[in-house]
Design a protein around this motif. Structure first.
Motif, mmCIF file in Angstrom:
data_model
loop_
_atom_site.group_PDB
_atom_site.id
_atom_site.type_symbol
_atom_site.label_atom_id
_atom_site.label_comp_id
_atom_site.label_asym_id
_atom_site.label_seq_id
_atom_site.Cartn_x
_atom_site.Cartn_y
_atom_site.Cartn_z
ATOM 1 N N UNK A 212 -18.426 59.614 56.270
ATOM 2 C CA UNK A 212 -19.452 58.608 55.990
ATOM 3 C C UNK A 212 -19.370 58.077 54.565
ATOM 4 N N UNK A 213 -18.918 58.893 53.633
ATOM 5 C CA UNK A 213 -18.886 58.500 52.225
ATOM 6 C C UNK A 213 -17.582 57.783 51.848
ATOM 7 N N UNK A 214 -16.579 57.871 52.681
ATOM 8 C CA UNK A 214 -15.314 57.131 52.546
ATOM 9 C C UNK A 214 -14.694 57.243 51.143
ATOM 10 N N UNK A 215 -14.626 58.464 50.633
ATOM 11 C CA UNK A 215 -13.957 58.637 49.330
ATOM 12 C C UNK A 215 -12.458 58.361 49.412
ATOM 13 N N UNK A 281 -19.756 53.718 44.779
ATOM 14 C CA UNK A 281 -20.224 54.264 46.050
ATOM 15 C C UNK A 281 -19.520 53.504 47.172
ATOM 16 N N UNK A 282 -18.765 54.215 47.979
ATOM 17 C CA UNK A 282 -17.932 53.584 49.001
ATOM 18 C C UNK A 282 -18.416 53.867 50.419
ATOM 19 N N UNK A 283 -19.639 54.324 50.569
ATOM 20 C CA UNK A 283 -20.157 54.756 51.874
ATOM 21 C C UNK A 283 -20.054 53.665 52.931
ATOM 22 N N UNK A 284 -19.851 54.104 54.189
ATOM 23 C CA UNK A 284 -19.701 53.115 55.253
ATOM 24 C C UNK A 284 -21.018 52.761 55.935
ATOM 25 N N UNK A 285 -22.084 53.541 55.757
ATOM 26 C CA UNK A 285 -23.397 53.126 56.260
ATOM 27 C C UNK A 285 -24.481 53.880 55.493
ATOM 28 N N UNK A 286 -24.669 53.507 54.269
ATOM 29 C CA UNK A 286 -25.655 54.161 53.405
ATOM 30 C C UNK A 286 -27.046 53.610 53.719
ATOM 31 N N UNK A 287 -27.997 54.449 54.159
ATOM 32 C CA UNK A 287 -29.332 53.934 54.460
ATOM 33 C C UNK A 287 -30.029 53.337 53.239
ATOM 34 N N UNK A 288 -29.826 53.966 52.074
ATOM 35 C CA UNK A 288 -30.442 53.438 50.850
ATOM 36 C C UNK A 288 -29.474 53.488 49.680
ATOM 37 N N UNK A 289 -29.120 54.655 49.233
ATOM 38 C CA UNK A 289 -28.228 54.790 48.085
ATOM 39 C C UNK A 289 -28.950 55.256 46.840
ATOM 40 N N UNK A 290 -29.658 56.400 46.963
ATOM 41 C CA UNK A 290 -30.423 56.917 45.825
ATOM 42 C C UNK A 290 -29.536 57.193 44.616
#
Length: 380
Positions: A212-215, A281-290
């Motif tokens: 999910x984080x796509x590092x 931040x490379x996430x593929x579906x981040x709900x918010x991104x705190x």
């Protein structure tokens, strides 16, 4: 919002019902309790799971904190005992509203009380299950929903198409800016703590080592940019997870292993964000991104993928790249490495202004009390 009570009138209360206090959810409880600061309402926060903790009690910023202390296994199925517990708690005060975080507390609150319930959702897909859609529709008259970003809100609206828009709204996550900034250490102290050289140009990333984080895209983009980045530049990844070995192998294959630091879990990681020159931040579906918000509070410019809630957090104060595009990420990193030395004061000013305007307790309080779902309850 302060209102005096008539003589002899019962003190009105707000029930906040949380699944637990792990990860970011303790601060979520604080955020929602803060909405009622300086009002006539007292707040009782109830945690469905999690052992009693004096630290959690203090961090909840509530007038009363109750720990039901259920295990995850115990709250599967019908949750009848938890429903009885909520009935008992509701009988103890003159509650006017329940704010419930995540689906299980929403379910229990609706079955265990006759209160209007505002359900707060922190992730995508919570109403993709037919059973949950049927349940929400059954309680449509006294249930309203909040997403932590427009992306989460829109996901719920898609799943519940018959609901009027005013019943599914957005209230962003936020931070206590002064407290977060007071806890952050200086650039030099942060680098010393993390074992980073004082003069390197550092790209930071914080999150689980998970698909999910796509590092992987992050490492590829950094590898492509590295020949043109300042000498000795580093990519620093803070976090752990099942992809650690695969990501280290990728860094080796791209011949950048010496320039990529895997720090693992770092206690109170947000205290050290000033160690970074930029945050990616490379996430593929981040709900918010705190983590983006915490980096911005540290005065660190951000770059993120153009999906989910991350782009809402960063806005025009950050750089966006197409999800999964290492090439676009490379361009963003190169641009930041060139522009930041000349424009850093303006970047920092813009970041602070955005955090204060959209993601502070004061800003969210103003939004909350003007939400149609709150106005119709006549709480003020």
């Amino acid at each position: 919002m302060t209102t005096s009570e008539a003589p002899g009138a019962a003190q009105p209360w707000i029930l906040q019902f949380c699944h637990g206090y792990d990860g970011p959810f303790l601060d979520c409880a604080r955020q929602y309790a803060a909405l009622f600061a300086d009002t006539r309402y007292k707040v009782c926060t109830v945690y469905l799971t999690g052992k009693p903790s004096a630290e959690v009690e203090q961090g909840s910023a509530s007038d009363e904190v109750i720990f039901l202390d259920y295990s995850s296994r115990e709250v599967r199925g019908l949750k009848l005992k938890a429903i009885r517990d909520i009935k008992r708690i509701v009988a103890a005060h003159d509650f006017k509203l329940c704010i419930a975080h995540r689906f299980k507390p929403i379910y229990i609150a609706l079955l265990g009380s006759s209160l209007p319930v505002i359900g707060v959702h922190h992730a995508f897909g919570d109403y993709q299950r037919l059973s949950r859609r049927l349940f929400a529709n059954a309680f449509k008259k006294r249930l309203a929903l909040l997403g932590v970003s427009d992306a989460v809100r829109d996901d719920m609206r898609t799943c519940l198409p018959s609901w009027p828009a005013e019943r599914i709204q957005t209230l962003y996550n936020r931070i206590d800016i002064a407290a977060v900034q007071a806890g952050q250490v200086s650039r030099s102290a942060a680098r010393e703590h993390l074992g980073l050289p004082p003069d390197a140009w550092v790209v930071g990333n914080v999150g689980r080592l998970h698909p999910d984080k796509d590092q992987a895209t992050l490492i590829r983009g950094f590898a492509q940019a590295l020949p043109q980045l300042p000498k000795g530049s580093l990519l620093v990844i803070m976090g752990s997870g099942r992809l650690e070995a695969a990501l280290k192998t990728l860094a080796n294959e791209l011949a950048v292993a010496d320039s990529v630091r895997f720090l693992g879990q770092v206690a109170d990681g947000r205290r050290y964000f000033k160690a970074f020159d930029t945050f990616a931040l490379t996430s593929d579906h981040e709900p918010f991104g705190m983590v983006l918000l915490e980096a911005m509070a540290a005065g660190v410019p951000v770059v993120c993928s153009d999906c989910g809630g991350g782009r809402e957090v960063a806005g025009k104060s950050g750089l966006m790249f197409t999800l999964g595009s290492a090439e676009e990420l490379t361009s963003c990193l190169l641009r930041l490495s060139v522009e930041l030395p000349q424009a850093q004061p303006d970047f920092i000013s813009g970041l602070n202004e955005r955090v204060i305007a959209l993601f502070s307790d004061d800003a969210s309080r103003d939004v909350f009390w003007n939400l149609p779902m709150v106005v119709c309850l006549r709480l003020s």
